[in-house]
Scaffold this motif. Sequence first.
Motif, short mmCIF file in Angstrom:
data_model
loop_
_atom_site.label_atom_id
_atom_site.label_comp_id
_atom_site.label_asym_id
_atom_site.label_seq_id
_atom_site.Cartn_x
_atom_site.Cartn_y
_atom_site.Cartn_z
N ALA A 1 8.14 11.64 -3.19
CA ALA A 1 6.97 10.76 -3.31
C ALA A 1 6.94 9.77 -2.15
O ALA A 1 5.88 9.49 -1.57
CB ALA A 1 7.00 10.02 -4.64
N ASP A 2 8.11 9.26 -1.78
CA ASP A 2 8.22 8.30 -0.67
C ASP A 2 7.73 8.94 0.64
O ASP A 2 6.96 8.33 1.40
CB ASP A 2 9.71 7.90 -0.56
N LYS A 3 8.12 10.17 0.88
CA LYS A 3 7.73 10.83 2.15
C LYS A 3 6.30 11.34 2.13
O LYS A 3 5.65 11.39 3.18
CB LYS A 3 8.67 12.00 2.43
N LEU B 1 10.26 -0.15 -6.93
CA LEU B 1 11.21 -1.13 -6.40
C LEU B 1 11.95 -0.66 -5.14
O LEU B 1 12.68 -1.44 -4.54
CB LEU B 1 12.25 -1.47 -7.49
N HIS B 2 11.74 0.59 -4.72
CA HIS B 2 12.63 1.14 -3.70
C HIS B 2 12.61 0.38 -2.37
O HIS B 2 13.61 0.35 -1.67
CB HIS B 2 12.37 2.65 -3.49
N ASP B 3 11.48 -0.23 -2.04
CA ASP B 3 11.42 -0.89 -0.73
C ASP B 3 11.39 -2.42 -0.79
O ASP B 3 11.10 -3.06 0.23
CB ASP B 3 10.20 -0.37 0.05
N VAL B 4 11.70 -3.02 -1.94
CA VAL B 4 11.66 -4.49 -2.03
C VAL B 4 12.66 -5.14 -1.06
O VAL B 4 12.47 -6.26 -0.60
CB VAL B 4 11.90 -5.03 -3.46
N ILE C 1 0.85 -1.20 0.00
CA ILE C 1 0.00 0.00 0.00
C ILE C 1 0.88 1.26 0.00
O ILE C 1 0.59 2.24 -0.68
CB ILE C 1 -1.03 -0.02 1.18
N HIS C 2 1.99 1.19 0.74
CA HIS C 2 2.94 2.32 0.75
C HIS C 2 3.43 2.62 -0.67
O HIS C 2 3.47 3.77 -1.11
CB HIS C 2 4.12 2.00 1.67
N THR C 3 3.78 1.57 -1.41
CA THR C 3 4.31 1.75 -2.77
C THR C 3 3.25 2.29 -3.71
O THR C 3 3.52 3.18 -4.52
CB THR C 3 4.87 0.41 -3.29
FE LIG Z 1 9.46 3.82 1.14
#
Ligand SMILES: [Fe+2]
Length: 197
Positions: A133-135, A54-57, A25-27
């Motif tokens: 975008a991540d934050k 892919l940043h949090d895989v 959900i975060h992604t």
């Molecule tokens: Fe993240």
Amino acid sequence: MQIKPIHQKIFEKAKPFLRTRKNLIHTRIALRYALELLQSDQGDEDIVIPAVLLHDVGWKTIPEELHLTAFGPNPSNPKLAKVHEIEGAKMAEAILSKHQYPPKKVKEICQIIRGHDTRKRAISADDRIVKDADKLWRYSRKGMAIDLERFNVKPAPYLDYLEKVINQWFLTSTAREIAKKEIQKRRTQHFIHIICK
Ligand SMILES: [Fe+2]
Ligand SMILES: [Fe+2]
């Protein structure tokens, strides 16, 4: 929300690794913000979108019970943040190479992933968008609800905190504006929730 078929394929490959904690959900929410940022800020969607997807895989390589020791208000094991970045970059490289993604782009995407949390300065315009975008996820309705529970904090002081860190956290003025608008929305929702109780 429309992304290119190649990016959708990459997302499908990433999903099994994102089904840990709340990373899927975060992604999805970070992707939504990345697409919004790309509309007004210059960036290469062929770098930004795969980097966000892919940043949090890399979290998949770390036992789930240890995730919350790596970040948040009082991290006891901040080195794990680096581990998820390094492992994630390796996994991203494998997924992208399997899809014959252009090697130059793979290199840039992996550089972004390798420092997406721990490197505070951005290395490129694309990196800036990925970081923002991540934050921004924390300012979304769902992201905030998850963090309130996760960190056991109350909505009003948490919203004040999120508002205070806007200039420090965000690297693009577009993301700062989005964050401010989201804060307004969250405050209204919180107010409605209180008066309807
Ligand atoms: Fe993240
Ligand atoms: Fe991360």
